[in-house]
Design an enzyme around this catalytic site. Structure first.
Site, PDB file in Angstrom:
ATOM      1  N   ARG A 156     -38.389  -9.320 -85.408  1.00 50.15           N
ATOM      2  CA  ARG A 156     -37.233  -8.436 -84.680  1.00 50.15           C
ATOM      3  C   ARG A 156     -38.147  -7.346 -83.766  1.00 50.15           C
ATOM      4  O   ARG A 156     -37.722  -6.919 -82.686  1.00 50.15           O
ATOM      5  CB  ARG A 156     -36.542  -7.615 -85.760  1.00 50.15           C
ATOM      6  N   PHE A 168     -25.338 -14.766 -84.148  1.00 49.82           N
ATOM      7  CA  PHE A 168     -25.253 -14.761 -85.449  1.00 49.82           C
ATOM      8  C   PHE A 168     -25.823 -13.384 -86.001  1.00 49.82           C
ATOM      9  O   PHE A 168     -26.699 -13.457 -86.930  1.00 49.82           O
ATOM     10  CB  PHE A 168     -26.014 -15.908 -86.334  1.00 49.82           C
ATOM     11  N   ASP A 190     -20.840 -12.420 -84.117  1.00 47.60           N
ATOM     12  CA  ASP A 190     -20.909 -12.822 -85.375  1.00 47.60           C
ATOM     13  C   ASP A 190     -19.284 -13.228 -85.728  1.00 47.60           C
ATOM     14  O   ASP A 190     -18.627 -12.629 -85.379  1.00 47.60           O
ATOM     15  CB  ASP A 190     -21.385 -11.942 -86.420  1.00 47.60           C
ATOM     16  N   ALA A 216     -20.122 -18.275 -82.469  1.00 46.81           N
ATOM     17  CA  ALA A 216     -21.217 -18.250 -81.652  1.00 46.81           C
ATOM     18  C   ALA A 216     -21.294 -19.600 -80.800  1.00 46.81           C
ATOM     19  O   ALA A 216     -21.357 -19.201 -79.390  1.00 46.81           O
ATOM     20  CB  ALA A 216     -22.431 -18.261 -82.183  1.00 46.81           C
ATOM     21  N   ASP A 258     -30.781 -16.886 -84.012  1.00 53.75           N
ATOM     22  CA  ASP A 258     -31.168 -16.655 -85.632  1.00 53.75           C
ATOM     23  C   ASP A 258     -30.061 -17.124 -86.436  1.00 53.75           C
ATOM     24  O   ASP A 258     -29.342 -16.327 -87.103  1.00 53.75           O
ATOM     25  CB  ASP A 258     -31.850 -15.417 -85.854  1.00 53.75           C
ATOM     26  N   CYS A 298     -34.339 -21.085 -90.412  1.00 55.32           N
ATOM     27  CA  CYS A 298     -34.888 -20.720 -91.794  1.00 55.32           C
ATOM     28  C   CYS A 298     -34.531 -22.043 -92.784  1.00 55.32           C
ATOM     29  O   CYS A 298     -34.542 -21.693 -94.215  1.00 55.32           O
ATOM     30  CB  CYS A 298     -34.125 -19.528 -92.389  1.00 55.32           C
TER      31      CYS A 298
END
Length: 382
Positions: free
Chosen positions: A201, A216, A237, A265, A285, A325
């Site tokens: 970030r 997101f 979002d 999105a 992300d 992730c």
């Protein structure tokens, strides 16, 4: 344990699976001494009677005693590694499980409060000892157990959120390199916030310019950093409550250039491309699309699609930071996916940076399960 299990331990991986245990301990969950079939000692491990991962090695030296003093030393060593982070943030991970040699234990700090997860039966048996050491080492005012991940089902443990010591507020203000936002330790994502993207970030926030987009967005952690240098930020979002928190965070930081946008999105980005809109800085992300190996093919399609839409919206010379992730999406597959998206975009993109996990989320080279986060900074060349 058999030869295969012993070789795994000697190679540096702490896990021994049930199929490699020759003689299971007739003991409740806790810590047990482990040996090879020929009697060669291999140290001490957490024992989980009901788990497929039966043993998780804690200590290589069989002459050690696993007691309160051992735990105190191990926790102190892990906490000391994070010392530099106290200068830039008041929220960070103190223990990252296997990455810190304390398998199945997670400890996150949020200001004066700690949130912990004990994800195996063997680790859970040491709860009181761990809590006492953490109190002494950190001077915290409260410790909350976020023992609600599905991993505890496989250990025969209940899923619960339980206060273990003192008091932990429902929300806690995080100060991250000068950006402030609220973590929700009792019911927020993970242990209350996404601490693993902190440095990413900061990186993309410092580079941001012009019109920016945070896909997101959740509670707007990326958007807040983008807004310090970008002219205007759209935070997309699907969740209205999440976007309400984005507004609250923007006000908390005195930022008036963040626009929350509610919607899917994928569809929002497609519509903006049809309208001819462009952005100078974009962050993608998404949540973990591949939570299981079986979901990987569909996840790759999803990652490619959202990155392709972002690439179409990026202005010439613009920057795209994209991340995944999903543990099951390896770095190789991640970059293959990005390469396919670039090819379909019909544009040229330069790789400016490759990112991994930060200091407080150590990824061990020979323990792939400790790594999951990967990211890339791309520049649109035309």
């Amino acid at each position: 344990m058999n030869r295969r299990g012993a070789q795994r331990l000697r190679g540096g991986h702490p896990w021994v699976f049930r199929s490699d245990v020759v003689q299971a301990p007739a003991l409740p969950a806790g810590v047990v001494r482990v040996e090879e079939e020929n009697g060669t000692p291999l140290g001490w491990a957490l024992w989980s009677p009901r788990s497929e991962i039966s043993l998780r090695r804690l200590e290589v030296d069989p002459s050690q005693t696993i007691d309160a003093s051992w735990w105190h030393t191990a926790l102190a060593r892990s906490i000391a590694r994070r010392a530099p982070l106290a200068n830039v943030a008041n929220a960070y991970r103190l223990v990252h499980g296997e990455g810190d040699g304390l398998p199945s234990l997670v400890v996150d700090r949020y200001d004066d409060s700690l949130v912990i997860q004990l994800l195996s039966a063997g680790m859970d048996a040491w709860t009181d000892t761990i809590v006492e050491s953490l109190r002494e080492l950190t001077g915290c005012t409260g410790i909350l157990a976020r023992n609600d991940p599905a991993a505890r089902d496989r250990e025969g443990l209940p899923r619960e959120v339980r206060l273990l010591y003192g008091d932990v507020p429902r929300t806690i203000e995080v100060n991250e390199h000068g950006v402030r936002y609220l973590a929700a330790p009792w019911d927020g994502q993970k242990t209350g916030a996404f601490l693993d993207q902190r440095e990413n970030r900061v990186m993309i926030g410092a580079l941001a310019r012009g019109r920016a987009l945070d896909c997101f967005a959740y509670h707007g952690s990326f958007a807040l950093h983008l807004a310090r240098h970008a002219t205007q930020v759209s935070a997309v979002d699907i969740s209205a409550p999440a976007l309400a928190r984005v507004n609250e965070h923007a006000e908390r930081n005195g930022l008036r250039n963040i626009e929350p946008v509610q919607g899917d999105a994928f569809e929002v980005l497609r519509a903006w491309h049809r309208d001819g809109q462009q952005f100078d800085t974009i962050v993608v992300d998404p949540p973990a699309f591949a939570k299981t190996r079986g979901a990987l093919d569909g996840a790759i399609r999803g990652y490619k699609d959202i990155n392709l839409q972002a690439m179409k919206l990026l202005a010439p010379g613009g920057l795209l930071f994209t991340a995944s992730c999903s543990f099951h999406l390896s770095r190789g597959l991640f970059f293959d996916m990005l390469s396919d998206a670039v090819a379909d975009s019909g544009r040229r993109f330069a790789l400016r940076s490759i990112t991994g996990q930060p200091l407080d989320h150590p990824e061990l080279i020979n323990v792939p399960e400790t790594g999951y986060l990967k990211g890339a900074l791309l520049e649109a060349m035309e």
